[in-house]
Design a protein around this motif. Structure first.
Motif, short mmCIF file in Angstrom:
data_model
loop_
_atom_site.label_atom_id
_atom_site.label_comp_id
_atom_site.label_asym_id
_atom_site.label_seq_id
_atom_site.Cartn_x
_atom_site.Cartn_y
_atom_site.Cartn_z
N THR A 209 5.47 -33.55 34.99
CA THR A 209 4.92 -33.27 33.67
C THR A 209 3.44 -33.62 33.67
N ASN A 210 2.62 -32.66 33.28
CA ASN A 210 1.18 -32.90 33.16
C ASN A 210 0.80 -33.33 31.75
N VAL A 211 1.41 -32.68 30.78
CA VAL A 211 0.95 -32.81 29.40
C VAL A 211 1.16 -34.21 28.85
N ILE A 212 2.35 -34.78 29.05
CA ILE A 212 2.65 -36.08 28.44
C ILE A 212 1.74 -37.19 28.98
N PRO A 213 1.57 -37.33 30.30
CA PRO A 213 0.63 -38.36 30.78
C PRO A 213 -0.79 -38.17 30.27
N THR A 214 -1.22 -36.90 30.18
CA THR A 214 -2.57 -36.63 29.69
C THR A 214 -2.71 -37.00 28.23
N LEU A 215 -1.75 -36.58 27.41
CA LEU A 215 -1.81 -36.92 25.99
C LEU A 215 -1.82 -38.43 25.77
N LEU A 216 -0.94 -39.13 26.44
CA LEU A 216 -0.87 -40.59 26.25
C LEU A 216 -2.16 -41.26 26.71
N SER A 217 -2.72 -40.79 27.83
CA SER A 217 -3.96 -41.38 28.35
C SER A 217 -5.12 -41.13 27.40
N VAL A 218 -5.24 -39.90 26.93
CA VAL A 218 -6.36 -39.52 26.06
C VAL A 218 -6.22 -40.14 24.68
N TRP A 219 -5.01 -40.18 24.16
CA TRP A 219 -4.80 -40.81 22.85
C TRP A 219 -5.16 -42.29 22.87
N SER A 220 -4.70 -42.97 23.90
CA SER A 220 -4.82 -44.44 23.92
C SER A 220 -6.10 -44.95 24.57
N GLY A 221 -6.65 -44.16 25.52
CA GLY A 221 -7.76 -44.67 26.31
C GLY A 221 -7.29 -45.58 27.43
N VAL A 222 -5.98 -45.59 27.67
CA VAL A 222 -5.39 -46.37 28.76
C VAL A 222 -4.66 -45.38 29.66
N LYS A 223 -5.03 -45.35 30.93
CA LYS A 223 -4.51 -44.32 31.82
C LYS A 223 -3.02 -44.50 32.09
N CYS A 224 -2.28 -43.42 31.94
CA CYS A 224 -0.85 -43.44 32.24
C CYS A 224 -0.65 -43.62 33.75
N PRO A 225 0.30 -44.46 34.16
CA PRO A 225 0.49 -44.74 35.60
C PRO A 225 1.04 -43.57 36.41
N VAL A 226 1.57 -42.53 35.75
CA VAL A 226 2.15 -41.42 36.51
C VAL A 226 1.44 -40.12 36.17
N GLN A 227 1.47 -39.20 37.14
CA GLN A 227 0.98 -37.84 36.94
C GLN A 227 2.06 -36.87 37.41
N TYR A 228 1.73 -35.59 37.40
CA TYR A 228 2.72 -34.55 37.68
C TYR A 228 3.48 -34.78 38.98
N ASP A 229 2.77 -35.10 40.04
CA ASP A 229 3.41 -35.17 41.36
C ASP A 229 3.83 -36.59 41.77
N THR A 230 3.79 -37.54 40.83
CA THR A 230 4.18 -38.91 41.14
C THR A 230 5.69 -39.01 41.35
N ILE A 231 6.09 -39.58 42.48
CA ILE A 231 7.49 -39.94 42.71
C ILE A 231 7.60 -41.43 42.43
N VAL A 232 8.35 -41.77 41.41
CA VAL A 232 8.39 -43.13 40.90
C VAL A 232 9.21 -44.04 41.82
N ASP A 233 8.67 -45.24 42.07
CA ASP A 233 9.43 -46.29 42.75
C ASP A 233 9.54 -47.48 41.78
N ASN A 234 10.12 -48.57 42.24
CA ASN A 234 10.34 -49.71 41.35
C ASN A 234 9.03 -50.28 40.79
N LYS A 235 8.01 -50.31 41.64
CA LYS A 235 6.71 -50.84 41.20
C LYS A 235 6.12 -49.97 40.10
N ILE A 236 6.16 -48.66 40.30
CA ILE A 236 5.60 -47.76 39.30
C ILE A 236 6.42 -47.80 38.02
N LEU A 237 7.74 -47.94 38.15
CA LEU A 237 8.58 -48.02 36.95
C LEU A 237 8.23 -49.26 36.14
#
Length: 265
Positions: A209-237
């Protein structure tokens, strides 16, 4: 141009400038001599909530001949444009003379306006960019706004979508900002990013998903830890849960639009 190029490639506008306040940045803007310098200062001012500078952004969009500057202008415009900004057609004169690449940029970025007032511009573009890649992007954005493909037809004509739009907006409060036909609220999207992250870690697949991380980052000014191609591990979760906690401590109102924690008016 490194900083500018990084912004063009990024899904947000970088950290806030912690070394200058609005007065300092305004003074620097008076002295700026290049479009690049103007652009970077406008972004920094907007991050601090100085939305009066939008007028300079709108003018730059209509006058710049630099494709990269215009690309960033378009994305920024969609992130900070209010309903009132979109209702002023003079703010969108740049649409009459776009390359295919930047037409596609607007078609995709229009989603981030979160405003049904952008739909008439997309409908006008749909006719102009028929049988191009831009047409597909426009239709996708219109479908997210209107969900017309379930009600009429994926290949509906401009007139059919336009008539559907006129009926559709009778049912919504046009003072609100919307994503997938619902008034926007960061908490809702934060929940979705958690769900997608859990699916990613369980199935070993990207978040996609591109849109949700972008919206959250731009709304808050705090960068979302994941992007479209991120494969989540325990640290990222864990980072996602921490991120959502940060968002939960910020002030939000359902149906409102924000830029770096500042409500857009």
């Amino acid at each position: 141009m490194d900083q500018l190029n990084n912004l063009i490639k990024s899904n947000w506008y970088g950290e806030k400038n912690s070394s200058c306040d609005i007065a300092c940045l305004r003074e620097a803007l008076k002295q700026a001599r290049t479009e690049k310098d103007n652009m970077l200062l406008i972004i920094d001012l907007l991050k601090l909530g100085d939305f009066a500078v939008k007028g300079i952004l709108f003018k730059m969009m209509s006058t710049t001949k630099d494709e990269n500057i215009l690309n960033l202008c378009i994305r920024l415009f969609c992130s900070v444009a209010s309903h009132k900004d979109l209702l002023k057609s003079e703010n969108l004169l740049f649409l009459s003379d776009l390359s295919e690449n930047n037409a596609n940029t607007f078609a995709a970025s229009a989603l981030y306006t979160l405003s049904y007032d952008v739909v008439p511009y997309l409908l006008a573009m749909l006719e102009e960019w028929e049988d191009t890649e831009v047409e597909g992007t426009i239709r996708n954005t219109l479908d997210i706004f209107l969900n017309y493909s379930d009600e009429i037809n994926e290949e509906a004509t401009v007139d059919e979508i336009g008539n559907y739009y006129l009926d559709f907006i009778k049912q919504v409060d046009l003072n609100n900002y919307y994503y997938y036909s619902s008034p926007v609220f960061p908490g809702t999207l934060a929940k979705k990013i958690i769900e997608k992250s859990v699916t990613s870690i369980n199935d070993g697949i990207p978040v996609r998903t591109n849109v949700i991380p972008t919206l959250l980052s731009v709304w808050s000014g705090v960068k979302c830890p994941v992007q479209y191609d991120t494969i989540v591990d325990n640290k990222i979760l864990d980072e996602i849960y921490q991120y959502v906690t940060i968002l939960s401590k910020m002030n939000w109102e359902t149906g409102a639009k924000y830029f770096y924690g500042n409500r857009v008016f």
